[in-house]
Structure formats: C-alpha cells, structure tokens
Design a protein around this motif. Sequence first.
Motif, mmCIF file in Angstrom:
data_model
loop_
_atom_site.group_PDB
_atom_site.id
_atom_site.type_symbol
_atom_site.label_atom_id
_atom_site.label_comp_id
_atom_site.label_asym_id
_atom_site.label_seq_id
_atom_site.Cartn_x
_atom_site.Cartn_y
_atom_site.Cartn_z
ATOM 1 N N LEU A 110 -13.437 8.821 3.956
ATOM 2 C CA LEU A 110 -14.451 9.074 2.931
ATOM 3 C C LEU A 110 -13.929 8.792 1.520
ATOM 4 O O LEU A 110 -14.673 8.932 0.554
ATOM 5 C CB LEU A 110 -14.911 10.535 3.010
ATOM 6 C CG LEU A 110 -15.675 10.928 4.280
ATOM 7 C CD1 LEU A 110 -15.811 12.437 4.368
ATOM 8 C CD2 LEU A 110 -17.040 10.266 4.303
ATOM 9 N N LEU A 111 -12.678 8.417 1.419
ATOM 10 C CA LEU A 111 -12.059 8.217 0.114
ATOM 11 C C LEU A 111 -11.797 6.749 -0.176
ATOM 12 O O LEU A 111 -11.488 5.972 0.726
ATOM 13 C CB LEU A 111 -10.733 8.986 0.039
ATOM 14 C CG LEU A 111 -10.790 10.498 0.302
ATOM 15 C CD1 LEU A 111 -9.379 11.069 0.289
ATOM 16 C CD2 LEU A 111 -11.668 11.195 -0.721
ATOM 17 N N SER A 112 -11.921 6.408 -1.427
ATOM 18 C CA SER A 112 -11.520 5.070 -1.885
ATOM 19 C C SER A 112 -10.142 5.230 -2.520
ATOM 20 O O SER A 112 -10.030 5.648 -3.681
ATOM 21 C CB SER A 112 -12.540 4.528 -2.897
ATOM 22 O OG SER A 112 -12.140 3.263 -3.368
ATOM 23 N N ILE A 113 -9.105 4.929 -1.767
ATOM 24 C CA ILE A 113 -7.734 5.213 -2.199
ATOM 25 C C ILE A 113 -7.124 3.988 -2.890
ATOM 26 O O ILE A 113 -7.107 2.895 -2.318
ATOM 27 C CB ILE A 113 -6.869 5.616 -0.988
ATOM 28 C CG1 ILE A 113 -7.495 6.831 -0.288
ATOM 29 C CG2 ILE A 113 -5.440 5.922 -1.417
ATOM 30 C CD1 ILE A 113 -6.804 7.241 0.996
ATOM 31 N N PRO A 114 -6.635 4.161 -4.105
ATOM 32 C CA PRO A 114 -6.010 3.042 -4.815
ATOM 33 C C PRO A 114 -4.819 2.477 -4.037
ATOM 34 O O PRO A 114 -4.124 3.213 -3.329
ATOM 35 C CB PRO A 114 -5.550 3.683 -6.132
ATOM 36 C CG PRO A 114 -6.448 4.866 -6.299
ATOM 37 C CD PRO A 114 -6.684 5.381 -4.916
#
Length: 301
Positions: free
Chosen positions: A152-156
């Motif tokens: 669910l996360l947009s991780i750099p």
Amino acid sequence: MSGIISWKLYCRRGRHWEKYKDITEKILEDYNDVFADIINTILFKGEQRVMPSALEDLAVHSQYRANDAAIHEQERDVLKRWKDCNVELAICGIENQTKIERNMPFRIMAYDGAAYRSQLLEHQEQMLPVVTLVLYFGTNKRWDQPIRLKELLSIPEGMEEYINDYKIIVVNVAWLTDNQIEMFQSDFKVVAKFFCEKRKDKDYIPKDRQTIKHVDEVLKLLSVMTGDRRYEEILAMPGRKVKSMCDVAERLENRGRMEGREEGQNALVKAVECLRQGKSDKDILALGIDEKTLALAKTIK
C-alpha cells in the motif's frame, strides 16, 4: 426483544443498521468454544491447543489522538487473552468482513498496535504476541486486495529494506477446503460449510444435520452476513425447536409453500375483481395472472 422485532427496528432506523450488524456478527465468535475452535483450526491446523476455559475477554475499545488533536475511539470485533495454567501466552483477535477493504493492513496494524500499547500502559512484565484473523465471508470472489503494508506504500528508491512490513491473515471462509471445514468442532463448522456451499450455489438450502449449540447466534450471523433475513425470522415461526440446519431447511420450505399459497390466493382475488370490472382475458393475463387462475376466477365470478 425478538430477532424479528430487533431486525425491523434497525431497518426503520437506517442509520443504526450498521451498528446492529456489527453487534450481531460478532456474538457467535465471542463464545469461547467457537473462538477457540477458529484459532485451533486456522492457526494450529486442527490441533486442540487453545481450550475454551483458557480464554478471557479483553476490552475491544481503544483510544488514539489524531492530527486534529482530538481523542478518537476505535472498536474491534473480538479480542481475547490466551492463558495456560495462569501463564499468559498470547492475545488473539478476530475481525469480520463481508466486503473487501483495500486498507485492511492499516486497520489491523492499528488494532494490534493498540493491544501492544495497552500492555505497555499496564506495565506488563512479559509482552504477549498479538495475532488477528480477518474472516472474510464474501462469496463472489476471493480477497484480492493487499495483505501487506508495503503493498500500500509508494516507497522511494533505496528505502525498501528499511521500511518494516506488516502482514495480515485473511481467511476466505467460502473457499475453505472440505478438510479444513471438517477440522472445526464448534458451530463455526455449520457457518463455514454454509458459505462454502453458498459460493457454489446461490440458491443453496442448508441441510446440515450437525446439532447447533448456539442456534440464535448462528442464524442471526447468517442473516446479517447474507442480507437474507429469513434465517433470523424463522426463529419466531411456530413448530419444534430448531436444532440443526435440517430444521432450518424445513422451515424455509414450509414458509415457501405458505407464501406460494398466499400469492395464489391474492392472484385469484385480483382476477375475480378484473373480471367483474369487465376486463378482457388478454388484459388480465398481461397482469401476470396465469391461465389456470383466470379459469378458476371465471367459475367464481
């Protein structure tokens, strides 16, 4: 208050329906024999590790402070502490879902985090592990949304390995195998079998002969989870006490016959009225009245 009265009361007060549903769907699982059975079957593959007598209820409400600085309250479905000979082993929770929720990992992480925080506030000497099962009762499709926090996360780029993940346990009740269903020893076997068969056949009429211990709670659970209030309404029908799903099937069939007779009588009355008004056969048949009923109406007119 009877099942039918309570159902109708909440239907009239639409805004309270979800609250009634939330309360009703968790009552069965709150029984220790059912709760322990679910944990033993899902987590321990049928091994009888958790005894009903080893469970004690925990508070399902917790509070947190949001960005608006206000204190908010969250409520989970069922939460119990598992003990063995006064030795505390774990905290187990169950959450019910009829709809697929994309952000479920966030919600479960918040619930479990609250359980850990509660232990800290109580100065627990030995922190207990917390596990939550999400029981999904949908029959149209399996759970197809993320079960991990990272999904669910947009991780750099470059941060992936430093971001902790959190996985939830989703049980697709309607897709449990026959072997898994047979492992259940409580009323939840009836529930699991019902949803599994309902997935295969939407018109399925249950005829399970297993004796039900918590009849009222099982039928109300089926009512709110399927939206079919007949399962709750039959509790008020005359006749011998419901002891199994065979009795439920019999009452559903009897109700169907009664409704069929009533529908036939109404059609006959309507046909007679139409004939007395001088309407043609074509016009009467167009109202959905069959030829047999029309013929009978002509002998009464």
